[in-house]
Design an enzyme around this catalytic site. Structure first.
Site, mmCIF file in Angstrom:
data_model
loop_
_atom_site.group_PDB
_atom_site.id
_atom_site.type_symbol
_atom_site.label_atom_id
_atom_site.label_comp_id
_atom_site.label_asym_id
_atom_site.label_seq_id
_atom_site.Cartn_x
_atom_site.Cartn_y
_atom_site.Cartn_z
ATOM 1 N N LEU A 158 14.158 3.685 -2.521
ATOM 2 C CA LEU A 158 13.632 2.702 -3.462
ATOM 3 C C LEU A 158 12.229 3.113 -3.912
ATOM 4 O O LEU A 158 11.325 3.238 -3.093
ATOM 5 C CB LEU A 158 13.588 1.315 -2.819
ATOM 6 C CG LEU A 158 14.898 0.826 -2.184
ATOM 7 C CD1 LEU A 158 14.749 -0.619 -1.729
ATOM 8 C CD2 LEU A 158 16.058 0.943 -3.153
ATOM 9 N N ALA A 159 12.095 3.352 -5.196
ATOM 10 C CA ALA A 159 10.805 3.828 -5.701
ATOM 11 C C ALA A 159 10.526 3.307 -7.103
ATOM 12 O O ALA A 159 9.841 3.942 -7.894
ATOM 13 C CB ALA A 159 10.795 5.358 -5.697
ATOM 14 N N ARG B 11 -1.175 -2.683 -6.018
ATOM 15 C CA ARG B 11 -2.394 -2.619 -5.199
ATOM 16 C C ARG B 11 -3.012 -1.223 -5.101
ATOM 17 O O ARG B 11 -4.111 -1.056 -4.614
ATOM 18 C CB ARG B 11 -2.103 -3.179 -3.787
ATOM 19 C CG ARG B 11 -2.030 -4.678 -3.773
ATOM 20 C CD ARG B 11 -1.428 -5.190 -2.484
ATOM 21 N NE ARG B 11 0.008 -4.955 -2.420
ATOM 22 C CZ ARG B 11 0.750 -5.159 -1.334
ATOM 23 N NH1 ARG B 11 0.193 -5.562 -0.210
ATOM 24 N NH2 ARG B 11 2.050 -4.945 -1.361
ATOM 25 N N THR C 145 14.531 -5.702 -4.259
ATOM 26 C CA THR C 145 15.075 -4.566 -3.507
ATOM 27 C C THR C 145 16.603 -4.550 -3.512
ATOM 28 O O THR C 145 17.225 -3.479 -3.536
ATOM 29 C CB THR C 145 14.551 -4.577 -2.060
ATOM 30 O OG1 THR C 145 14.701 -5.898 -1.515
ATOM 31 C CG2 THR C 145 13.084 -4.204 -1.999
ATOM 32 N N ASN D 64 0.626 0.588 0.454
ATOM 33 C CA ASN D 64 0.491 -0.339 -0.667
ATOM 34 C C ASN D 64 -0.849 -0.187 -1.366
ATOM 35 O O ASN D 64 -0.995 -0.563 -2.512
ATOM 36 C CB ASN D 64 0.647 -1.779 -0.180
ATOM 37 C CG ASN D 64 2.065 -2.060 0.273
ATOM 38 O OD1 ASN D 64 3.024 -1.740 -0.421
ATOM 39 N ND2 ASN D 64 2.212 -2.607 1.462
ATOM 40 N N ASN E 3 -10.938 44.713 3.591
ATOM 41 C CA ASN E 3 -12.156 43.952 3.865
ATOM 42 C C ASN E 3 -12.706 43.405 2.558
ATOM 43 O O ASN E 3 -12.943 44.153 1.606
ATOM 44 C CB ASN E 3 -13.213 44.820 4.552
ATOM 45 C CG ASN E 3 -14.336 43.940 5.081
ATOM 46 O OD1 ASN E 3 -14.141 43.189 6.032
ATOM 47 N ND2 ASN E 3 -15.484 44.002 4.426
HETATM 48 C C1 UD1 Z 1 10.353 -5.135 1.920
HETATM 49 C C2 UD1 Z 1 11.352 -6.001 2.684
HETATM 50 C C3 UD1 Z 1 10.690 -6.504 3.951
HETATM 51 C C4 UD1 Z 1 10.220 -5.339 4.795
HETATM 52 C C5 UD1 Z 1 9.316 -4.402 3.981
HETATM 53 C C6 UD1 Z 1 9.080 -3.122 4.749
HETATM 54 C C7 UD1 Z 1 12.783 -7.065 1.018
HETATM 55 C C8 UD1 Z 1 13.091 -8.306 0.296
HETATM 56 N N1 UD1 Z 1 11.756 -7.107 1.855
HETATM 57 O O1 UD1 Z 1 9.262 -5.972 1.563
HETATM 58 O O2 UD1 Z 1 11.601 -7.307 4.704
HETATM 59 O O3 UD1 Z 1 9.533 -5.800 5.933
HETATM 60 O O4 UD1 Z 1 9.964 -4.054 2.736
HETATM 61 O O5 UD1 Z 1 8.153 -2.309 4.104
HETATM 62 O O6 UD1 Z 1 13.470 -6.091 0.849
HETATM 63 N N2 UD1 Z 1 11.472 -1.708 -5.133
HETATM 64 C C9 UD1 Z 1 12.303 -1.276 -6.138
HETATM 65 N N3 UD1 Z 1 12.755 -2.190 -7.054
HETATM 66 C C10 UD1 Z 1 12.428 -3.498 -6.993
HETATM 67 C C11 UD1 Z 1 11.560 -3.927 -5.962
HETATM 68 C C12 UD1 Z 1 11.107 -3.002 -5.045
HETATM 69 O O7 UD1 Z 1 12.641 -0.104 -6.229
HETATM 70 O O8 UD1 Z 1 12.895 -4.251 -7.856
HETATM 71 C C13 UD1 Z 1 10.989 -0.717 -4.151
HETATM 72 C C14 UD1 Z 1 9.483 -0.578 -4.106
HETATM 73 O O9 UD1 Z 1 9.062 0.433 -4.997
HETATM 74 C C15 UD1 Z 1 9.253 -0.183 -2.662
HETATM 75 C C16 UD1 Z 1 10.404 -0.841 -1.913
HETATM 76 O O10 UD1 Z 1 11.372 -1.157 -2.880
HETATM 77 O O11 UD1 Z 1 9.324 1.217 -2.479
HETATM 78 C C17 UD1 Z 1 9.985 -2.109 -1.166
HETATM 79 O O12 UD1 Z 1 9.496 -3.028 -2.094
HETATM 80 P P1 UD1 Z 1 8.238 -3.915 -1.783
HETATM 81 O O13 UD1 Z 1 7.993 -4.829 -2.921
HETATM 82 O O14 UD1 Z 1 7.122 -3.085 -1.288
HETATM 83 O O15 UD1 Z 1 8.858 -4.783 -0.583
HETATM 84 P P2 UD1 Z 1 8.048 -5.532 0.529
HETATM 85 O O16 UD1 Z 1 7.487 -6.774 -0.024
HETATM 86 O O17 UD1 Z 1 7.154 -4.577 1.202
#
Ligand code: UD1
Ligand code: MG
Length: 423
Positions: free
Chosen positions: A8-9, A15, A81, A230, A346
């Site tokens: 997931l990226a 932040r 996610t 983050n 050298n």
């Molecule tokens: C998520 C988890 C949380 C966990 C944490 C660990 C969920 C709902 N929550 O929270 O339980 O403890 O990760 O780090 O999954 N991303 C996408 N598309 C989206 C949203 C996010 O690709 O629509 C990617 C972000 O780029 C990131 C990852 O998913 O790499 C996690 O997303 P982020 O928003 O950081 O989730 P957390 O709030 O950290």
């Protein structure tokens, strides 16, 4: 069982407060965050799907030019996610196998840990395994909620958690392994009835349980590995953690690190036994360093550097994309780029390989065969080759190839005017 990875990226990385660089392309010691995750999963999974969204083009270009087994999948808009993972469904329509889900912003996760995780998943006959860990300060992470019999119940996000749930220290690491054929229908059934109005990936746990599937948690002992990035503060902290781990590994392998507090060495560097790394040395990217070398103090190896045995790279020397053969010295204040240095070469203090022409933007090679000696303060203007044993007098500006065993001098003759100062 075949394994495919989903990374997931697509998220915004707000932040990080960057105008130009997507979160997963920020670097630690010359490698992007996403690069770390891909490197650690590429031997385990036959295909790696990277979900891109925010700054999609840059992330896509990075993946395309560096990872042939990886594919990017676009997620627009980014609805959470769970929504992110659902984007690969069309790619995996008839797939029978495991899907390993990770986040692109957790660069400290180790390949070995992922292997153990998948093995655990298999050994438990699990349909879904979630990686968890214990944090003293769990703030911000999803909490692992367990049943009275200690089995996994669900994950509750910080923003949705009750005060008593917030006290739970076991958190969701954001890494999952699942049997795709059993879970592929889960993603289209996720709901957004939560505090963030997003499709939460974490809700597949309750979904799986409702389907009577075997859902488990794997508790990771070393919680450092799932440290997520983050902010820039997190980035610096993760770099420190990674560096400490790398230096400990090199020291165990017989490398002396005089001052671990001021030395940085990337994990993609290999170093031979009894090499000594002096303080304030920074080694980034992919390099190999031989045995019995002396590197630093204050040396900078920028990647693509191959150093054979008994080589000395001294103070304020920068080296990139170069091969340096055994028993060669580059002692002081030099720049060696796009070069090949033979044995027993050298390099005098202050020697520069002028490898870059800013007008044509072309980089060229400097080749110094065995036993070449370069006088101090010389410039070797590439492309240029110095054949075996050639010497350059101090202050040489070398723009032509020099034949074997010749001496090249480019300075004007020294004039001495007696008593000139007094007169
Ligand atoms: C998520 C988890 C949380 C966990 C944490 C660990 C969920 C709902 N929550 O929270 O339980 O403890 O990760 O780090 O999954 N991303 C996408 N598309 C989206 C949203 C996010 O690709 O629509 C990617 C972000 O780029 C990131 C990852 O998913 O790499 C996690 O997303 P982020 O928003 O950081 O989730 P957390 O709030 O950290
Ligand atoms: Mg979030």
């Amino acid at each position: 069982m075949d394994i495919k990875a989903v990374i997931l990226a697509a998220g915004k990385g707000t932040r990080m407060n960057s105008a130009t660089t997507p979160k997963v392309l920020h670097e630690i010691m010359g490698k992007t965050l996403l690069g770390y995750v891909l490197d650690n999963v590429k031997n385990l999974a036959s295909t790696q799907y990277v979900i891109v969204g925010h700054h999609a083009q840059e992330v896509e270009n990075f993946v395309k030019s560096n990872y042939s087994s990886a594919k990017t999948v676009l997620q627009t808009p980014q609805l959470g996610t769970g929504h992110a993972v659902s984007m690969v469904a069309p790619e995996l329509e008839n797939y029978q196998g495991f899907v390993l889900i990770l986040c692109g912003d957790t660069p400290l996760i180790k390949e070995e840990t992922l292997k153990n995780f998948v093995e655990f998943h298999q050994s438990q006959n699990s349909d879904l395994t979630v990686m968890s860990t214990i944090f003293d300060n769990p703030k911000g992470y999803g909490r692992i909620i367990r049943e009275d019999n200690n089995s996994l119940k669900c994950i509750t996000e910080e923003k949705d958690a009750t005060d008593s749930e917030k006290l739970i220290k076991e958190v969701n690491a954001g890494i999952y392994c699942l049997d795709w054929s059993k879970f592929k229908n889960a993603f289209s059934q996720l709901k957004t009835n939560n505090a963030q109005g997003e499709y939460y990936l974490t809700d597949i746990i309750s979904w799986g349980k409702a389907q009577n599937l075997n859902v488990n948690a794997y508790i990771l002992e070393n919680s450092d590995e799932i440290y997520g990035i983050n902010s820039r503060l997190n980035l610096a902290q993760a770099a420190k953690m990674m560096n400490k781990r790398n230096l400990e590994k090199y020291m165990t392998e017989g490398v002396t690190i005089v001052d671990p507090d001021s030395t940085w060495i990337s994990e993609d560097t290999t170093i031979g036994q009894d090499t000594i790394i002096y303080p304030a040395t920074y080694i980034e990217g992919k390099n190999t360093i031989g045995k019995n070398c002396k590197i630093g103090p204050c040396a900078h190896l920028r990647g693509g550097v191959e150093v054979l045995d008994n080589v000395k790279i001294g103070n304020f020397v920068e080296v990139k994309k170069s091969k340096i053969c055994s028993n060669t010295n580059v002692g002081h204040l030099s720049y060696i780029g796009d070069s090949e240095l033979g044995e027993k070469v050298n390099i005098g203090a202050g020697t520069i390989t002028a490898n870059y022409n800013p007008l044509t933007k072309i980089k060229s090679k400097t080749v110094l065969k065995d036993n070449v000696k370069i006088g101090s303060n010389s410039v070797l203007v590439a492309p240029v080759t110095l054949e075996e044993g050639a010497n350059v007098g101090a202050g040489g500006i070398i723009t032509k190839n020099i034949p074997a065993w010749a001496l090249a001098i480019t300075r004007s003759p020294l004039k001495i005017l007696e008593n000139w100062v007094k007169r």
